[in-house]
Design a protein around this motif. Structure first.
Motif, mmCIF file in Angstrom:
data_model
loop_
_atom_site.group_PDB
_atom_site.id
_atom_site.type_symbol
_atom_site.label_atom_id
_atom_site.label_comp_id
_atom_site.label_asym_id
_atom_site.label_seq_id
_atom_site.Cartn_x
_atom_site.Cartn_y
_atom_site.Cartn_z
ATOM 1 N N ALA A 1 0.821 -1.214 0.000
ATOM 2 C CA ALA A 1 0.000 0.000 0.000
ATOM 3 C C ALA A 1 0.845 1.250 0.000
ATOM 4 O O ALA A 1 0.396 2.316 -0.397
ATOM 5 C CB ALA A 1 -0.933 -0.012 1.212
ATOM 6 N N ARG A 2 2.096 1.149 0.430
ATOM 7 C CA ARG A 2 2.956 2.324 0.481
ATOM 8 C C ARG A 2 3.576 2.666 -0.862
ATOM 9 O O ARG A 2 4.216 3.688 -1.012
ATOM 10 C CB ARG A 2 4.073 2.077 1.499
ATOM 11 N N LYS A 3 3.438 1.805 -1.841
ATOM 12 C CA LYS A 3 4.032 2.068 -3.151
ATOM 13 C C LYS A 3 3.337 3.255 -3.804
ATOM 14 O O LYS A 3 2.130 3.414 -3.704
ATOM 15 C CB LYS A 3 3.909 0.839 -4.060
ATOM 16 N N PRO A 4 4.115 4.125 -4.473
ATOM 17 C CA PRO A 4 3.502 5.285 -5.128
ATOM 18 C C PRO A 4 2.592 4.847 -6.256
ATOM 19 O O PRO A 4 2.868 3.902 -6.995
ATOM 20 C CB PRO A 4 4.715 6.072 -5.646
ATOM 21 N N GLY A 5 1.509 5.598 -6.423
ATOM 22 C CA GLY A 5 0.562 5.288 -7.483
ATOM 23 C C GLY A 5 -0.321 4.114 -7.201
ATOM 24 O O GLY A 5 -0.910 3.535 -8.102
ATOM 25 N N GLY A 6 -0.399 3.726 -5.933
ATOM 26 C CA GLY A 6 -1.197 2.560 -5.610
ATOM 27 C C GLY A 6 -2.676 2.839 -5.498
ATOM 28 O O GLY A 6 -3.480 1.909 -5.475
ATOM 29 N N ASP A 7 -3.058 4.131 -5.414
ATOM 30 C CA ASP A 7 -4.468 4.486 -5.263
ATOM 31 C C ASP A 7 -5.079 4.664 -6.647
ATOM 32 O O ASP A 7 -4.782 5.647 -7.336
ATOM 33 C CB ASP A 7 -4.589 5.770 -4.455
ATOM 34 N N PRO A 8 -5.915 3.756 -7.108
ATOM 35 C CA PRO A 8 -6.472 3.892 -8.465
ATOM 36 C C PRO A 8 -7.420 5.079 -8.593
ATOM 37 O O PRO A 8 -7.558 5.655 -9.667
ATOM 38 C CB PRO A 8 -7.187 2.561 -8.686
ATOM 39 N N VAL A 9 -8.080 5.469 -7.503
ATOM 40 C CA VAL A 9 -9.002 6.608 -7.564
ATOM 41 C C VAL A 9 -8.236 7.902 -7.821
ATOM 42 O O VAL A 9 -8.612 8.727 -8.664
ATOM 43 C CB VAL A 9 -9.836 6.687 -6.263
ATOM 44 N N ALA A 10 -7.141 8.112 -7.071
ATOM 45 C CA ALA A 10 -6.336 9.313 -7.260
ATOM 46 C C ALA A 10 -5.705 9.349 -8.651
ATOM 47 O O ALA A 10 -5.605 10.414 -9.291
ATOM 48 C CB ALA A 10 -5.254 9.405 -6.192
ATOM 49 N N THR A 11 -5.268 8.184 -9.136
ATOM 50 C CA THR A 11 -4.682 8.127 -10.474
ATOM 51 C C THR A 11 -5.703 8.476 -11.544
ATOM 52 O O THR A 11 -5.402 9.208 -12.501
ATOM 53 C CB THR A 11 -4.115 6.719 -10.731
ATOM 54 N N ALA A 12 -6.923 7.987 -11.396
ATOM 55 C CA ALA A 12 -7.969 8.301 -12.370
ATOM 56 C C ALA A 12 -8.318 9.787 -12.336
ATOM 57 O O ALA A 12 -8.523 10.415 -13.379
ATOM 58 C CB ALA A 12 -9.215 7.453 -12.077
ATOM 59 N N LYS A 13 -8.344 10.386 -11.134
ATOM 60 C CA LYS A 13 -8.619 11.823 -11.038
ATOM 61 C C LYS A 13 -7.518 12.644 -11.699
ATOM 62 O O LYS A 13 -7.780 13.631 -12.385
ATOM 63 C CB LYS A 13 -8.769 12.227 -9.574
ATOM 64 N N GLN A 14 -6.262 12.229 -11.487
ATOM 65 C CA GLN A 14 -5.150 12.943 -12.097
ATOM 66 C C GLN A 14 -5.189 12.843 -13.619
ATOM 67 O O GLN A 14 -4.908 13.824 -14.325
ATOM 68 C CB GLN A 14 -3.821 12.384 -11.571
ATOM 69 N N ARG A 15 -5.560 11.676 -14.127
ATOM 70 C CA ARG A 15 -5.656 11.514 -15.586
ATOM 71 C C ARG A 15 -6.771 12.373 -16.159
ATOM 72 O O ARG A 15 -6.614 13.003 -17.210
ATOM 73 C CB ARG A 15 -5.894 10.049 -15.924
ATOM 74 N N ARG A 16 -7.921 12.433 -15.468
ATOM 75 C CA ARG A 16 -9.007 13.288 -15.956
ATOM 76 C C ARG A 16 -8.623 14.761 -15.894
ATOM 77 O O ARG A 16 -8.959 15.529 -16.791
ATOM 78 C CB ARG A 16 -10.267 13.028 -15.122
ATOM 79 N N ARG A 17 -7.900 15.142 -14.858
ATOM 80 C CA ARG A 17 -7.454 16.526 -14.758
ATOM 81 C C ARG A 17 -6.478 16.881 -15.869
ATOM 82 O O ARG A 17 -6.572 17.950 -16.486
ATOM 83 C CB ARG A 17 -6.805 16.750 -13.393
ATOM 84 N N ASN A 18 -5.537 15.996 -16.149
ATOM 85 C CA ASN A 18 -4.578 16.242 -17.228
ATOM 86 C C ASN A 18 -5.279 16.297 -18.579
ATOM 87 O O ASN A 18 -4.943 17.125 -19.439
ATOM 88 C CB ASN A 18 -3.501 15.162 -17.242
ATOM 89 N N ALA A 19 -6.266 15.417 -18.780
ATOM 90 C CA ALA A 19 -7.013 15.434 -20.040
ATOM 91 C C ALA A 19 -7.801 16.730 -20.188
ATOM 92 O O ALA A 19 -7.867 17.320 -21.270
ATOM 93 C CB ALA A 19 -7.946 14.225 -20.107
ATOM 94 N N GLY A 20 -8.399 17.206 -19.084
ATOM 95 C CA GLY A 20 -9.129 18.473 -19.148
ATOM 96 C C GLY A 20 -8.228 19.649 -19.429
ATOM 97 O O GLY A 20 -8.568 20.527 -20.237
ATOM 98 N N LEU A 21 -7.052 19.696 -18.803
ATOM 99 C CA LEU A 21 -6.106 20.784 -19.069
ATOM 100 C C LEU A 21 -5.586 20.729 -20.503
ATOM 101 O O LEU A 21 -5.406 21.771 -21.151
ATOM 102 C CB LEU A 21 -4.940 20.700 -18.075
ATOM 103 N N GLY A 22 -5.347 19.505 -20.994
ATOM 104 C CA GLY A 22 -4.911 19.386 -22.385
ATOM 105 C C GLY A 22 -5.967 19.853 -23.368
ATOM 106 O O GLY A 22 -5.662 20.535 -24.346
ATOM 107 N N LEU A 23 -7.226 19.505 -23.103
ATOM 108 C CA LEU A 23 -8.317 19.963 -23.968
ATOM 109 C C LEU A 23 -8.463 21.479 -23.913
ATOM 110 O O LEU A 23 -8.674 22.126 -24.946
ATOM 111 C CB LEU A 23 -9.613 19.285 -23.535
ATOM 112 N N LEU A 24 -8.321 22.054 -22.725
ATOM 113 C CA LEU A 24 -8.404 23.513 -22.604
ATOM 114 C C LEU A 24 -7.269 24.196 -23.358
ATOM 115 O O LEU A 24 -7.480 25.228 -24.013
ATOM 116 C CB LEU A 24 -8.354 23.899 -21.116
#
Length: 303
Positions: free
Chosen positions: A18-41
């Motif tokens: 659980a201590r490994k980075p990127g282990g939270d799939p929810v946070a990773t999905a939010k970050q990907r959606r945020r990056n996609a939104g910024l790229g579209l903008l």
């Protein structure tokens, strides 16, 4: 004797996983959606900025009747009549002399600006003179006077000295116009040059011209390129001085462009064709030096 073996507990393994980075799939999905939104903008903003240029390019390939329609027609037939008129195919004036004047004034003034700005920036950033902040403010104060407020005495001076319609007068004016900006930019860029390199060059016996050319210039090359590009753009696009102080001999490209606005009306297709051709040198210079421009403008922004 029997050997005892201790098996690792599953909970400890679970905790380590659980201590490994990127282990939270929810946070990773939010970050990907945020990056996609910024790229579209970013794409939307870029398209909005490029849309007027694309519309001008499309209008330049239309006939005058199709370019003047309201609303404009996207499916209108394409033609090169606007470019033929701009290049003097119908017996009109050709733009080559005006383009050569703009190129001469922009390149020579930019070279003079860099020759004068680099030693000044060196004295204000590395070997700082006394009250160097007051000197920087003086350079900035020269830009506070509107250009139109000084055009009359400049015109009278040019008339009395025989410098009217002379390309070298524009070179002097463009140099003085861009020098304060170049000093401010180069001062911030040269302040990021490691002092140890300069001290090592002094120990080796290098003089100031050698230090500027062989030590500082290679290190601050992105910043110098950004400064040169901005000064070139300002000189190429300048209209007021060129319009008032030139006639036929020293006519620049922006002045030649205004000749398409006549008492007979605005020839939109011809103006778009002329504007696109005159903008090409600046666009080509910006595209060729875009990496240096980005590095130069961001130099010193992140420590």
């Amino acid at each position: 004797m029997s050997t005892l073996t201790v098996k690792p507990k599953p909970r400890a393994a679970g905790k380590r996983a659980a201590r490994k980075p990127g282990g939270d799939p929810v946070a990773t999905a939010k970050q990907r959606r945020r990056n996609a939104g910024l790229g579209l903008l970013a794409w939307v903003v870029g398209i909005l900025f490029a849309l007027p240029l694309l519309w001008m390019a499309l209008t330049s390939f239309h006939s005058e009747s199709d370019a003047a329609t309201n609303p404009p027609s996207l499916a209108a037939p394409l033609t090169l009549d606007g470019y033929r008129t701009f290049f003097g195919a119908g017996g009109g004036p050709t733009p080559w002399y005006a383009l050569a004047n703009s190129l001469t004034a922009s390149l020579v003034s930019t070279a003079l600006v860099l020759v004068l700005a680099l030693p000044a920036a060196y004295a204000l950033s590395i070997r700082r003179v006394r009250k160097w902040t007051d000197v920087l403010f003086f350079f900035l104060s020269t830009k506070m006077l509107p250009v139109v407020a000084g055009i009359l005495p400049i015109y009278l001076f040019a008339k009395n000295t025989g410098f009217l319609d002379n390309i070298w007068l524009l070179v002097i004016l463009y140099t003085s116009m861009n020098l304060p900006i170049a000093v401010w930019m180069c001062q911030s860029f040269l302040a990021e040059v490691p002092v140890a390199l300069i001290e090592a060059a002094r120990i080796d016996g290098a003089r100031l011209p050698q230090i500027l050319l062989r030590v500082i210039a290679p290190v601050a090359a992105p910043g110098i390129a950004a400064t040169a590009l901005i000064c070139f753009i300002f000189s190429w696009n300048e209209l007021l001085f060129a319009r008032v102080l030139t006639g036929v001999v020293a006519q620049t490209a922006p002045v030649f462009l205004t000749g398409f606005i006549t008492s007979q009306g605005l020839f939109l297709a011809q103006v778009c064709a002329a504007s696109l051709v005159i903008s090409l040198p600046v666009l080509a210079a910006g595209f060729a030096a875009q990496d240096k421009l980005v590095q130069g403008l961001s130099l010193g922004a992140v420590k």
